[in-house]
Design a protein around this motif. Structure first.
Motif, mmCIF file in Angstrom:
data_model
loop_
_atom_site.group_PDB
_atom_site.id
_atom_site.type_symbol
_atom_site.label_atom_id
_atom_site.label_comp_id
_atom_site.label_asym_id
_atom_site.label_seq_id
_atom_site.Cartn_x
_atom_site.Cartn_y
_atom_site.Cartn_z
ATOM 1 N N TYR A 199 0.794 -1.285 -0.100
ATOM 2 C CA TYR A 199 0.089 -0.041 0.038
ATOM 3 C C TYR A 199 0.678 1.175 -0.034
ATOM 4 C CZ TYR A 199 -4.026 -2.778 1.120
ATOM 5 O OH TYR A 199 -5.205 -3.589 1.027
ATOM 6 N N VAL B 225 0.593 4.752 1.354
ATOM 7 C CA VAL B 225 -0.162 5.621 2.434
ATOM 8 C C VAL B 225 0.251 7.101 2.451
ATOM 9 C CG1 VAL B 225 -0.980 5.646 4.971
ATOM 10 C CG2 VAL B 225 -0.375 3.447 3.974
ATOM 11 N N TYR C 27 -5.791 9.369 7.192
ATOM 12 C CA TYR C 27 -4.625 8.823 6.204
ATOM 13 C C TYR C 27 -5.525 8.303 5.156
ATOM 14 C CZ TYR C 27 -4.391 4.562 9.182
ATOM 15 O OH TYR C 27 -4.557 3.614 9.899
ATOM 16 N N LEU C 28 -4.938 8.012 3.916
ATOM 17 C CA LEU C 28 -5.459 7.121 2.734
ATOM 18 C C LEU C 28 -4.515 6.096 2.552
ATOM 19 C CD1 LEU C 28 -8.080 7.109 0.953
ATOM 20 C CD2 LEU C 28 -6.816 8.168 -0.628
ATOM 21 N N GLY C 29 -4.959 4.791 2.414
ATOM 22 C CA GLY C 29 -4.103 3.766 1.752
ATOM 23 C C GLY C 29 -4.667 3.329 0.512
ATOM 24 N N VAL C 30 -3.715 3.360 -0.456
ATOM 25 C CA VAL C 30 -4.294 2.694 -1.697
ATOM 26 C C VAL C 30 -3.218 1.571 -2.263
ATOM 27 C CG1 VAL C 30 -4.220 3.684 -4.254
ATOM 28 C CG2 VAL C 30 -4.558 5.288 -2.581
ATOM 29 N N ARG C 31 -3.776 0.733 -2.616
ATOM 30 C CA ARG C 31 -2.909 -0.613 -3.024
ATOM 31 C C ARG C 31 -2.326 -0.454 -4.147
ATOM 32 N NH1 ARG C 31 -5.265 -6.745 -3.176
ATOM 33 N NH2 ARG C 31 -3.087 -7.729 -3.608
ATOM 34 N N VAL D 299 -3.903 -0.421 -8.039
ATOM 35 C CA VAL D 299 -4.986 -1.360 -8.436
ATOM 36 C C VAL D 299 -6.220 -0.774 -9.079
ATOM 37 C CG1 VAL D 299 -6.710 -3.276 -7.918
ATOM 38 C CG2 VAL D 299 -4.053 -3.151 -7.029
ATOM 39 N N GLU D 300 -6.202 0.585 -8.349
ATOM 40 C CA GLU D 300 -7.951 1.245 -8.405
ATOM 41 C C GLU D 300 -7.785 2.563 -9.439
ATOM 42 O OE1 GLU D 300 -10.467 0.044 -5.546
ATOM 43 O OE2 GLU D 300 -11.225 1.889 -5.728
ATOM 44 N N TYR D 301 -6.549 3.246 -9.357
ATOM 45 C CA TYR D 301 -6.536 4.426 -10.111
ATOM 46 C C TYR D 301 -5.659 4.514 -11.095
ATOM 47 C CZ TYR D 301 -9.673 6.405 -6.578
ATOM 48 O OH TYR D 301 -10.868 6.579 -5.997
#
Lengths: 274, 274
Positions: B4, B6, B14-18, B39-41
């Motif tokens: 992630y 973060v 906080y924001l965690g993005v895989r 994965v998402e953006y």
């Protein structure tokens, strides 16, 4: 000691919110309910690990889900709110002078009790004589109601757990029957970025039963992506303000209402291809 | 293995993005630059630990920061973009047929190089003959420019590190001098929820130098709260579309332009009390 509440907003994104206190934790017959005190958003209600509302930003959501459909109807008198046990949606519905009766159908009485105790600014409507609170299953209730409501608002939790049935094509058919001949439905339909599939599904399902269906969006910082959608269906009235916009919220305005269903091209495209 | 990225979006959230891959990490003379695959953006550019842009949602930000000020000006020919090394803002500016010349002033050449290599859909504008890229300090550049630009866009990073000077009252004075007598300025001014102080500071600072100042907002999922603000100042023209709205983006539309400066009451109130 640093304590965080962490929500898995999607499979691949999570949000961490610093808390100072856990005020309440309870396993209800339907879900895990928690009330926490956050540093940045005031008190926060959490159901099954998902943020439901915070004191600081709840107005953005509750104003959109209530005032948009209530202005599509020219004279809303009987309103049904399914879910929304925190009371925020009912509070906003009651600001419309034409409203005579609100049936508030929440499956989980514990959410209502928690809101009365911990969220006094949200639960103000419970004491209003126009409101009848029914702690019962919103699917069964709507299934057994015919030709009664002007507006039905589905203020559900995420489409997992007790709320699953509220997003189905079948359910929108029951709501259609529960509405009068010129009734209006509004449902929260998640984030167009984080849960595009759900929004498209609801859009398609609603169009099976309602001739006019539109999507409107609004900011919502503590929900996934901060970008939230509300899908509105109408049996007869066009999707616009069908009367004077007589509510000015902290967020909702006449301007928002006048452009509510005019979507950004990327979203329009997404719905067209659904 | 789950990886992630973060981001500490504020002191308490906080924001965690895989992510699936770290494509590039570099300590430039100005900041720590990273490009990761999420994965998402899609691909994501990170400077000093803060998300700058992702392939999936960058259009929301770049369309707002470019098209709103460029429609306030009736005939923008000479445009300056300060910062925005990824090229997204320049790409949008070039969509305006009246634009003859874009000076793109980015202090950190490494950002430009990374964008050319990893973000082909953002960096398209660098090859346009109307664009001159100047790898230099945006404060010094603007200080030494007089009466030249129609529109100056400050597409800065967060107000820490190399961008600090771009938010000051003094700097808005330099921009005023660098603009022609009917020039327009636009600056990204962070989230009204996560960084209210900064927005209010910029609003006050800009009002010292410009007779017309307004704030507009837009969605931006990967920025703190998903709710972003842009502050626009104008020396002469009123804050509205002063010519036909000839751009329809994936997000930006004539409707957005027509209501851009009509703020929600809570935000209006916030600015009034600044």
């Amino acid at each position: 000691m640093k304590l965080y509440f962490v929500e898995d907003q999607t499979d691949h994104v999570y949000l961490g919110v610093r808390i100072t206190d856990i005020l309440h934790v309870e396993q209800t017959p339907y879900q895990k309910l928690a009330v926490v005190e956050t540093v940045e958003y005031g008190r926060m209600l959490v159901l099954d690990g998902a943020i439901q509302c915070t004191e600081r930003d709840e107005f953005l959501y509750h104003e959109m889900i209530a005032h948009v459909p209530l202005h599509v109807h020219p004279n809303p008198k009987r309103v049904c709110v399914i879910g929304g046990g925190d009371g925020g949606t009912v509070r906003e519905v009651l600001r419309h002078p034409s409203v005579e009766e609100v049936k508030h159908v929440e499956i989980d009485g514990a959410v209502i009790e928690a809101s009365k105790k911990y969220f006094p600014t949200l639960s103000t409507g419970f004491a209003d004589p126009r409101v009848e609170v029914l702690v019962t299953d919103g699917v069964e209730y709507i299934k057994n109601t015919k030709d009664y409501f002007d507006v039905v608002i589905i203020d559900s939790t995420d489409p997992v757990g007790p709320a699953v049935g509220l997003f189905s094509q079948e359910y929108y058919g029951y709501v259609n029957n529960a509405l009068r001949e010129d009734g209006v439905i509004c449902a929260q339909t998640e984030s167009p970025f984080a849960n595009k599939k759900l929004l498209l599904k609801c859009w398609k399902n609603m169009r099976v039963h309602f001739p006019h269906v539109g999507v409107t969006t609004g900011y919502m910082p503590t929900y996934p992506t901060g970008y939230w959608s509300y899908t509105v269906g109408s049996k007869k009235h066009e999707l616009k303000a069908n009367r004077e916009v007589n509510i000015r919220g902290k967020y909702f305005t006449e301007t928002i209402m006048s452009t509510a269903f005019d979507l950004p091209p990327f979203l329009e495209e997404m719905l067209k291809n659904a």
